[in-house]
Write an enzyme that holds these catalytic residues in place. Structure first.
Site, PDB file in Angstrom:
ATOM      1  N   ASP A   1      -4.967  -3.610   4.920  1.00 36.13           N
ATOM      2  CA  ASP A   1      -5.488  -3.255   6.240  1.00 36.13           C
ATOM      3  C   ASP A   1      -6.990  -3.454   6.362  1.00 36.13           C
ATOM      4  OD1 ASP A   1      -6.248  -1.226   4.564  1.00 36.13           O
ATOM      5  OD2 ASP A   1      -5.175   0.374   5.608  1.00 36.13           O
TER       6      ASP A   1
ATOM      7  N   ASP B   1      -9.315  -6.669   2.098  1.00 38.66           N
ATOM      8  CA  ASP B   1      -7.956  -7.066   1.701  1.00 38.66           C
ATOM      9  C   ASP B   1      -7.642  -8.502   2.101  1.00 38.66           C
ATOM     10  OD1 ASP B   1      -7.375  -4.578   0.644  1.00 38.66           O
ATOM     11  OD2 ASP B   1      -6.565  -3.800   2.529  1.00 38.66           O
TER      12      ASP B   1
ATOM     13  N   ASP C   1       0.850  -1.181   0.000  1.00 40.57           N
ATOM     14  CA  ASP C   1       0.000   0.000   0.000  1.00 40.57           C
ATOM     15  C   ASP C   1       0.890   1.237   0.000  1.00 40.57           C
ATOM     16  OD1 ASP C   1      -2.453  -1.254   0.044  1.00 40.57           O
ATOM     17  OD2 ASP C   1      -2.496  -1.408   2.221  1.00 40.57           O
TER      18      ASP C   1
END
Length: 848
Positions: free
Chosen positions: A591, A595, A304
């Site tokens: 997170d 996901d 990310d």
């Protein structure tokens, strides 16, 4: 935003402590921990130890009391070393399990605290959000679009909607919040919960075994059979030559005990556990032990952007309203009241008491707190502002819609405010607010707004758009239609200072860093360029493009793509599978609750410790305690170090054990007297196998370990020439030991002296070899001796032990040795050190 008037005081800390003392902790009963005494006694639960003890008893009965007592002492000392290894491993793993315990947000003393869920008690008031695991049984009394996965209890995979207006709206421990928000009051904890009724099922879950450990256990069984055959041959040949049957039987058993690497799997576990502890110090919490091995094979890191590659410290830098960029002065921004209300009311930040600064402070998503701080510096001013309004309905943000909506009632009038990704929100807008007048949002105006957003994004600004409407306020997703566009706020989240170095380290190690973000393409590209992840727009794929290309086309693009922008969590799963299909070992971060599938699919699933949901953490192999990309790279480095260290002590143990077996086998083959007595063989095992091998398990990394390409995931432990190194060095140790014995006999020394020289040669050969084992790529001359003080200490202890049995009169009698003279030490050092020196010179020249 949770308003002050809706906050429930909950329990006081004092009252909670009273209840915990009365009803106990909120935890399920598990299997009883193995006591240290049981662990110690289990060290004797080994067939070879039983045989050795039996042979010792027979030896004692036949009058050889000193040998019998010494062997028992050696067995006990070995058991103590084994106990220390196993006990330390248990403690390390237990500590890691405790650190991985789930947390929850609970109202205590009138404010929200984050607690370990075991400290919840009856009467506590808990906040639930999407991705949280419900920490106890209780009744919901406030809910907003909440849906819970109760499959753990019911077996039904469909989420269950919860409505707090019903008389009994219960939530249960262990279930997962799929979406929405809510507040519930704890009614049952621990074994009284529904989960408690099936707690016995949890006790049946077995701890995962490392694949490497399983392979080594299989190898160990083969080595046991091989060693037993060789030891049997040695024993039979000795008996045929007329040696005492009892002595030869004891010799065979002693040789088997020394030769069989029974501690191999245990030392692997210790090395893994110690490595996990080191990773924890670098903010990487390993949840699944096999992940440690896989980390060293990582070839792709999908990360990310926000908070991982960037600092997660958002600050609004530009605001676009009324077709222009406006000044960021709070007094002037008050003129844009609809814009302020949209960004402040449509916001999930909380304000809480900050004990560090002894004042109330904002708590929540960095982007949302940045939007609040754009308008309010003081929390008291914020409280006064939102206190005039009441949130009557909301549609929470989710990563698919990329929007959040609220209906606010103010002075008896209801208004809907919406904020979200500009390109998604503008699709829902039919009008635009210009100079406080609502006008149609024409094609030209859309184009102009899009151009401003594009320009802001190209400056690495994360754009959040705002809209509103006052009519047609249906309490459903149709609410987000026919909106009036207000403006855009552009925030910046600067890259982490250490991220650029971490990216460079990845590239040197043959690892490709991939950025995956929900942000605009231009924002992602600007940050990626600054971190040297990519250098051109051709290396970026956006989510919309990802949906429209085939798997075959994606397969081609993956070789050159470095950034995925505007992707949803659903896309992550496809990205992971694409990279894995190309035989990559993939690490994936995440997170949010959505996901979890991608994280579970990845070879190394990585969840965020600070911002990650419980669901994501449960699915992951590793948790980043600081949400930092550099921590992932550090963990990969540690994974490589651990695997290298395991190869080091495997090389050391097997070479040494092979040398011991060959010494005795060749002596029997050439009808020589036994070069070592049973008790001397056991001494070698005690002096060289234990401490030096463990010390290799904590050896620091080779200086160039992150300049090697990742190893293949299916690579065997003996790959890259390790088997040849073990075979050659083991043979040399055995041959040199036997040669020292034969040379001593040639010079007319008595049998005791010859055996003493052989014993010293065997021990010193192994202690020289342990330093060779510190690197497969560098010679002893290139490795700094004092970079592993544990190994220096272990070798020193082994040398002291050897000198003790040579020069302490009492021990001389026990181990049948004599004090060696200088000329005898020259024989020992020549045969034990020459081969090590030649090998090191060869390796030094080879690497130059």
């Amino acid at each position: 935003m949770i308003q002050e008037k809706t906050v429930i005081p909950g329990l006081s800390t004092r009252e909670a402590e009273k209840r915990i003392n009365k009803v106990g902790l909120n935890e399920l009963q598990h299997k009883k921990k193995i006591s240290p005494i049981v662990i110690f006694l289990s060290q004797f639960n080994d067939f070879m130890v039983w045989v050795l003890l039996g042979a010792t008893v027979i030896s004692g009965i036949m009058g050889d009391t000193a040998d019998a007592i010494t062997i028992i002492i050696i067995v006990i000392v070995n058991a103590i070393l084994g106990f220390i290894q196993e006990f330390r491993t248990e403690k390390s793993l237990e500590a890691l399990k405790n650190l991985a315990a789930p947390t929850c947000k609970v109202f205590r003393d009138g404010r929200i605290k984050v607690l370990n869920s075991i400290y919840l008690t009856i009467g506590d008031v808990v906040v639930l959000e999407a991705g949280d695991r419900v920490p106890a049984d209780g009744e919901l009394f406030e809910a907003s679009g909440i849906m819970v996965d109760e499959s753990l209890l019911t077996g039904e995979s469909v989420g269950v909607s919860k409505d707090s207006s019903s008389k009994k709206c219960n939530v249960f421990m262990g279930t997962t919040v799929l979406k929405g928000k809510g507040i519930f009051k704890v009614t049952r904890i621990g074994m009284d919960t529904e989960m408690g009724k099936i707690a016995n099922l949890l006790d049946n879950i077995k701890d995962e075994k490392s694949p490497l450990k399983e392979r080594l256990e299989s190898l160990g069984k083969i080595l046991v059979i091989l060693c037993l055959v060789i030891c049997g041959v040695v024993t039979v040949l000795g008996i045929i030559r007329g040696n005492d049957v009892t002595e030869m039987f004891l010799l065979g058993v002693s040789l088997a005990v020394a030769a069989i690497p029974e501690g191999l799997a245990a030392i692997v576990t210790v090395a893994l556990a110690l490595g996990v502890s080191r990773m924890l110090k670098r903010n990487a919490l390993i949840r699944k032990l096999p992940a440690v091995e896989t980390l060293g094979c990582t070839s792709i890191i999908c990360s990310d952007k926000t908070g991982t590659l960037t600092q997660n410290k958002m600050t609004v830098k530009e605001v676009y309203i009324n077709g222009r960029i406006v000044e960021l002065e709070r007094e002037k921004l008050k003129d844009y009241e609809f814009f302020r209300k949209a960004l402040v009311y449509c916001n999930d930040c909380n304000y809480d008491f900050n004990e560090k600064y002894m004042e109330r402070a904002l708590h929540g998503d960095p982007t949302e707190t940045a939007l609040i701080k754009l308008f309010f510096e003081d929390v008291k001013d914020l409280e006064g502002y939102i206190g005039k309004a009441e949130r009557v309905f909301d549609i929470p943000f989710d990563s698919t819609r990329k929007m959040m909506s609220v209906i606010i009632k103010e002075s008896g009038k209801e208004t809907c405010y919406v904020k979200g990704a500009p390109e998604r929100l503008i699709e829902k807008c039919s009008f635009i607010l210009e100079d406080d007048k609502v006008k149609p949002l024409t094609f030209q105006k859309r184009k102009r707004v899009a151009a401003f957003i594009e320009a802001m994004s190209s400056r690495a600004l994360r754009c959040i758009a705002a809209a509103y409407k006052e009519e047609g306020l249906t309490k459903s997703e149709k609410l987000e239609q026919g909106l009036i566009f207000i403006g855009v706020a552009g925030s910046i989240d600067p890259p982490r200072l250490e991220a650029r170095d971490a990216v460079l380290k990845c590239k040197l190690a043959g690892i490709r860093p991939i950025m995956i973000t929900g942000d605009h393409k231009n924002t992602a590209l600007a940050i990626a360029k600054s971190l040297n992840i990519c250098n051109s727009e051709e290396q970026v794929i956006v989510g919309e493009e990802l949906e429209n290309i085939s798997d075959k086309e994606l397969d081609k693009r993956l070789d050159t793509t470095r950034v995925f922008a505007r992707v949803s969590p659903d896309h992550k799963l496809r990205i992971v599978r694409g990279f894995k299909k190309k035989n990559n070992v993939v690490a994936m971060t995440g997170d949010g609750v959505n996901d979890a599938p991608a994280i579970k699919e990845a070879d190394i699933g990585i969840s965020m410790g600070l911002s990650g949901t419980d669901v994501t953490k449960e699915a992951s192999s590793m948790i980043l305690m600081d949400d930092n990309f550099a921590t992932i790279v550090a963990a990969v480095e540690e994974g490589r170090v651990i695997y290298d260290n395991i190869r080091k002590f495997i090389r050391y143990l097997l070479s040494c054990n092979l040398g011991e077996v060959l010494t005795m086998f060749l002596a029997s083959l050439f009808t020589l007297p036994n070069p070592l007595t049973p008790i001397q063989i056991l001494f070698v095992n005690l002096a060289t196998d234990g401490l030096p091998a463990i010390a290799l398990g904590v050896d620091p990394a080779d200086k160039d370990i992150m300049r090697e390409t990742p190893r293949e995931k299916k690579e065997g432990i003996f790959a890259r020439g390790l088997a040849e190194k073990i075979l050659v060095r083991g043979c040399l140790i055995g041959i040199c030991t036997l040669l020292s014995f034969m040379i001593s006999r040639f010079y007319g020394m008595n049998l005791v002296a010859c055996r003493t020289i052989a014993l010293a040669t065997l021990v010193m050969s192994q202690l020289f070899h342990v330093f060779e084992c510190r690197s497969e790529r560098h010679s002893i001359f290139e490795i700094k001796l004092f970079t592993n003080m544990y190994l220096v200490g272990a070798v020193t202890v082994s040398i002291i032990m050897l000198c003790s049995i040579l020069y302490v009169p009492f021990l001389q009698n026990v181990f049948h040795t004599i004090p060696l003279a200088l000329n005898q030490w020259l024989i020992v050092l020549f045969f034990s050190g020459t081969i090590a020196m030649i090998n090191s010179v060869y390796l030094f020249i080879k690497t130059k």
